[in-house]
Structures are given as structure tokens and as C-alpha cells.
Scaffold this motif. Structure first.
Motif, PDB file in Angstrom:
ATOM      1  N   ASP A  24     -10.411 -28.752  38.384  1.00  0.00           N
ATOM      2  CA  ASP A  24     -11.141 -29.254  37.218  1.00  0.00           C
ATOM      3  C   ASP A  24     -12.181 -28.252  36.713  1.00  0.00           C
ATOM      4  N   ASP A  25     -12.719 -27.425  37.628  1.00  0.00           N
ATOM      5  CA  ASP A  25     -13.733 -26.451  37.223  1.00  0.00           C
ATOM      6  C   ASP A  25     -13.136 -25.158  36.686  1.00  0.00           C
ATOM      7  N   GLY A  26     -11.794 -25.122  36.571  1.00  0.00           N
ATOM      8  CA  GLY A  26     -11.127 -23.937  36.034  1.00  0.00           C
ATOM      9  C   GLY A  26     -10.719 -22.918  37.073  1.00  0.00           C
ATOM     10  N   ALA A  27     -11.138 -23.111  38.312  1.00  0.00           N
ATOM     11  CA  ALA A  27     -10.765 -22.183  39.368  1.00  0.00           C
ATOM     12  C   ALA A  27      -9.319 -22.451  39.829  1.00  0.00           C
ATOM     13  N   GLY A  58       4.748 -24.288  38.135  1.00  0.00           N
ATOM     14  CA  GLY A  58       3.953 -25.325  37.483  1.00  0.00           C
ATOM     15  C   GLY A  58       2.812 -24.723  36.692  1.00  0.00           C
ATOM     16  N   ASP A  59       1.944 -25.586  36.195  1.00  0.00           N
ATOM     17  CA  ASP A  59       0.851 -25.129  35.337  1.00  0.00           C
ATOM     18  C   ASP A  59      -0.101 -24.196  36.074  1.00  0.00           C
ATOM     19  N   GLY A  60      -0.388 -24.502  37.352  1.00  0.00           N
ATOM     20  CA  GLY A  60      -1.268 -23.630  38.124  1.00  0.00           C
ATOM     21  C   GLY A  60      -0.682 -22.245  38.300  1.00  0.00           C
ATOM     22  N   ASP A  61       0.598 -22.185  38.624  1.00  0.00           N
ATOM     23  CA  ASP A  61       1.269 -20.891  38.769  1.00  0.00           C
ATOM     24  C   ASP A  61       1.258 -20.115  37.456  1.00  0.00           C
ATOM     25  N   ARG A  62       1.546 -20.815  36.358  1.00  0.00           N
ATOM     26  CA  ARG A  62       1.593 -20.131  35.061  1.00  0.00           C
ATOM     27  C   ARG A  62       0.217 -19.590  34.660  1.00  0.00           C
ATOM     28  N   GLU A  63      -0.830 -20.332  35.020  1.00  0.00           N
ATOM     29  CA  GLU A  63      -2.178 -19.838  34.743  1.00  0.00           C
ATOM     30  C   GLU A  63      -2.490 -18.605  35.592  1.00  0.00           C
ATOM     31  N   ALA A  64      -2.018 -18.608  36.836  1.00  0.00           N
ATOM     32  CA  ALA A  64      -2.207 -17.433  37.696  1.00  0.00           C
ATOM     33  C   ALA A  64      -1.499 -16.218  37.104  1.00  0.00           C
TER      34      ALA A  64
END
Length: 470
Positions: A24-27, A58-64
Motif C-alpha cells: 500500500d505504501d508503494g514499496a 502479476g501487477d507486482g512483478d510488472r511494477e518491478a
């Protein structure tokens, strides 16, 4: 264009050694995985320059990928170089769910209800175009990362086209492909459109070496190549049966969290005198969980003397719940378990202890308590659970094993072997397993353990690498 940090050993798989969650904090929170490929890459030693190419899931991977350009921070990956591909979500969904999991998986595991499916029309052709694009992204990334003459080990049915695509881009590379699933017999494989069936075979035959978990699956692949293409060309065919990691399992199974799970599991079972029939599976259609439950029901019907004396510990962890057929199957597993408990249960005895939330420590606790291991897949590339339970079981266990599991090739001699469709015969095997003398049980467990651990994951990986370089 070749990367400035050209690698000499490359692994390609849909899922990589790390996944990310966006907080939630963007990390970004990284979580490392395990398995045979992780063990294998660790085993090649720090002096070998290696890289793992995988997809963002997923979304976390794509953001990484967005933040790193796809070359992940080694602090997140345990020092392993990882190139993660940010494939467009719609392309990935069509390739992964539409083709890999809803078509190729179904073909190789013989899962279609053929009066109604498959039906290959315009929608499938659009999904196939995504599968080609997904495979092309891997081929281009591998070509970019690989040094001159590097060795590339490509994993599984998700990436069947990559060897041929990569060969066209980098003919200097040594390319291997490994299939972790069964391979369909010719007549069933030919359910696929002819052009696509040939494209899949030619894709894998772009490799110098195509390898499988058992001789049965290797022979089926060769037969398909002979029927559709006239042979396997210059591609060598190999077999590497993946074994259990005994040292890891034994150490992990005796940590405090597993000891805690044993206490709570014994409470659910209802004491130490009751026998246990254990299964641990994903709610994958091929795992045959429903027929296993029906066989247990038949056991209680045919042999009422086992009522209140045995408990079926069934861990069925939800799989692929984004596909409706898997959600329906998971619901049916729950329904059948509930019906058995309602029809046979008493105030002090729950016949089926069913858990559907994934918990590795609890799975290991069940392994330790197992008197009987039930592994009855319709079809399975190997099935490591069949190999893991005998290694961990504290009092020795009897393995009731489907003849359609790849593990049958190595373990069948010391297991009670069943036809996975025959509920009556499976119930009979469960009764035989529960009544087997302790001396026989112990000897079988000893031999099963030896066979199950003959080729641990690190050696499995290194053997493939050595064979590719030969």
C-alpha cells in the motif's frame, strides 16, 4: 544485440525464482521461491555466469520490471541474475490461460470431454497468436543475454516454441528443452489443428536435446514426431527423472512450525491410535482427488471395521481459480468430502480432514503422520508427493500409486498400483495398505525412499547441463 554481461548458462521458465507484491505504501516486497531449478542453478557454482529469464506474472512483478527494466536487484533474488519480461497482460493471459493451461495441459493430461471439447475456432487462433508472441519475447531475451556458445535450458509446455525461435536467432547456442508434463499419445495429440501440432513439435526440435521425466513420455513425443514430421531430425532425446531433495525435506519437516502443525493435526484426527490415509495435491483436474475420495467412501462401505479407526487427511490446495472449470472442481472436492463426513461421521470421528488453504508446514506434518499415501492422478509427469511422503513418514507408509503417474516408472515395484479410474480397485488397495504387516511396510518404505532420492534436484539439473554440452 548481445548483453554486455553475456551469460554462459541460461534457464527460461514461465515462473521465476522471485515474485513481487506491491504494498500500500508503494514499496515492492520480494518473495523468493524454491524448487529444482533454484537448487540446480545454485549447484553450478559462483564462477559460472548464469541468468534466469522468466515472465512477470502479476501487477507486482510488472511494477518491478517497470522500475528495473527487467534486470532484477540481486538482493531480491539471492544473488541470482534474473531477467523478468513485462509481457502485456492480455497477451500473457491468452498465452498462459488460453493456450498453455486450457489447451496444451488438457491435451497432455488427456482431460478433454471430447463430445463437447476442444473446439478450435477464431478465438483459439487469436490466443495462439499471443502464445507465439509470448514465446518470441523469451527467445529474443535469451538471444540478448546469452554469450557465445552458451547453454540454454528451456522449461516446459509454456515455452514449446522457444527452441526453434532461438535457434533462428542464435545458431551458436546449445539449446535444451525439458518437459515437466506427460506427452500425449499420437492419436490424442492430433486433436490439435494439424498446423499447430507440427509447429509445436518443430519448436521443441529446434533444441539440440529434448528431455522428459520418463521413457514413456519421451517415447510418446518421438512417436508424434515420427507420425507428423517423419522423425526427430538431429535432436537428441533424453530422460531425467526428478527426485526428492531428502536432506531439505528431513530438515524442514522437523522445524518448530511443523511440530506445531502435528499437534493440531492429531487433534483433528482424534488421537494417536487412528490410521491415516494422506494425500496432498493442488485441485488440479488431473490429480483425481474426487475419485480418491469416492474410493475412501467405498472402503468405509465395504469394510465397516475401519469406521472410527481411520481418517483421510486430504489437503487440496486451490489451483488456477481464474478458470471456471477449476473453481467447479474445487467445489466438487469440498462437496464430496462434506457428504462423506455427513454420512459416516460420528460425534468423535471426522472421516475426512480436508484443508483447502495452502500450508507447506502442515503438508509436511501430514507426511510425517502418514500410514498410507494416496497418489492416484489421471496422468502426471512425475508427481513428487509420491516421492516425498516415504522420505518423511515417521512410521513407514504404504504408497497407493496410479499407474498413470510418471513416478510409477521408478516406484511401481514397491507401491500398490491402481488404475486411477477404478474406484473399487483403489478402495481394495487402501484396505490392503492399511492391513499390511509392519515389516513389509518398513521394507517397502526403505526401497521407495532409495528410489525417490536417487536423482535430487541439483543433480537432475547438472545432468541435463552435462548432457547438453556432450
Amino acid at each position: 544485440m548481445v548483453s554486455e554481461q553475456a551469460a554462459q548458462v541460461l534457464v527460461a521458465s514461465n515462473r521465476g525464482p522471485v515474485s513481487y507484491t506491491l504494498r500500500d505504501d508503494g514499496a515492492l516486497e520480494a518473495r523468493r521461491g524454491g524448487g529444482g531449478l533454484v537448487s540446480g542453478l545454485s549447484a553450478i557454482g559462483p564462477d559460472t555466469d548464469a541468468v534466469w529469464v522468466c515472465a512477470a506474472l502479476g501487477d507486482g512483478d510488472r511494477e518491478a520490471v517497470r522500475r528495473t527494466g527487467g534486470r532484477l536487484d540481486p538482493e531480491d533474488t539471492g544473488g541470482q541474475r534474473v531477467r523478468m519480461l513485462g509481457i502485456a497482460p492480455d497477451v500473457y493471459a491468452d498465452a498462459y490461460n488460453g493456450v498453455a493451461n486450457s489447451t496444451l495441459w488438457f491435451v497432455h493430461h488427456l482431460l478433454y470431454q471430447t463430445p463437447l471439447e476442444p473446439s478450435f475456432g477464431a478465438e483459439f487462433r487469436a490466443q495462439w497468436a499471443s502464445y507465439e508472441a509470448y514465446n518470441r519475447a523469451f527467445a529474443e531475451a535469451l538471444a540478448d543475454e546469452a554469450g557465445d556458445g552458451a547453454s540454454v535450458l528451456i522449461q516446459d509446455y509454456h515455452l514449446a516454441l522457444v527452441p526453434g525461435m532461438l535457434r533462428a536467432l542464435r545458431p551458436d547456442l546449445r539449446i535444451g528443452h525439458f518437459s515437466h508434463t506427460p506427452w500425449a499419445p499420437v492419436d490424442y495429440f492430433r486433436l490439435l489443428p494439424d498446423d499447430i501440432a507440427r509447429q509445436l513439435l518443430r519448436g521443441i526440435l529446434g533444441a539440440d536435446r529434448a528431455a522428459f521425466l520418463t521413457h514413456r513420455w519421451a517415447d510418446a513425443f518421438t512417436a508424434c514426431c515420427t507420425e507428423l514430421l517423419g522423425g526427430t531430425g538431429n535432436t537428441r532425446i533424453g530422460v531425467h527423472g526428478l527426485g526428492a531433495d531428502a536432506d531439505f525435506l528431513r530438515e524442514r519437516a522437523h522445524r518448530p512450525d511443523v511440530d506445531e502443525r502435528i499437534v493440531s493435526l492429531r487433534e483433528e484426527i482424534g488421537g494417536t491410535d487412528r490410521r491415516t490415509i494422506v494425500r496432498v495435491d493442488r485441485t488440479e483436474l488431473s490429480k483425481n482427488i474426487v475419485r480418491g475420495l469416492l474410493a475412501y467412501r467405498q472402503l468405509l462401505t465395504d469394510h465397516p471395521e475401519w469406521r472410527e479407526r481411520v481418517v483421510h487427511v486430504a489437503f487440496a490446495y486451490p489451483s488456477r481459480q481464474d478458470l471456471s472449470v477449476y473453481r467447479d472442481y474445487t467445489a466438487e472436492v469440498q462437496r464430496v468430502a462434506d457428504a462423506i463426513n455427513e454420512d459416516f461421521g460420528t460425534e468423535g470421528w471426522l472421516p475426512v480432514v480436508l484443508h483447502v488453504k495452502d500450508d507447506f508446514a502442515r503438508s509436511l506434518a501430514a507426511y510425517r503422520l502418514a500410514d498410507v499415501a494416496l497418489v492416484n492422478p489421471i496422468r502426471d509427469g512425475m508427481n513428487l508427493v509420491a516421492k516425498e511422503i516415504p522420505v518423511v513418514s515417521e512410521n513407514g507408509c504404504v504408497l497407493v500409486l496410479s499407474r498413470e503417474a510418471g513416478a510409477y516408472e521408478e516406484l511401481g515395484e514397491d507401491a500398490l498400483v491402481v488404475n486411477p479410474y477404478d474406484i473399487t480397485a483403489t478402495a481394495t488397495a487402501l484396505h490392503e495398505a492399511l492391513t499390511m504387516p509392519q515389516e513389509d511396510r518398513a521394507e517397502r518404505t526403505k526401497r521407495l525412499t532409495a528410489a525417490a532420492t536417487a536423482l535430487p534436484p541439483s543433480q537432475w539439473f547438472l545432468d541435463q547441463l552435462e548432457a547438453l554440452r556432450a
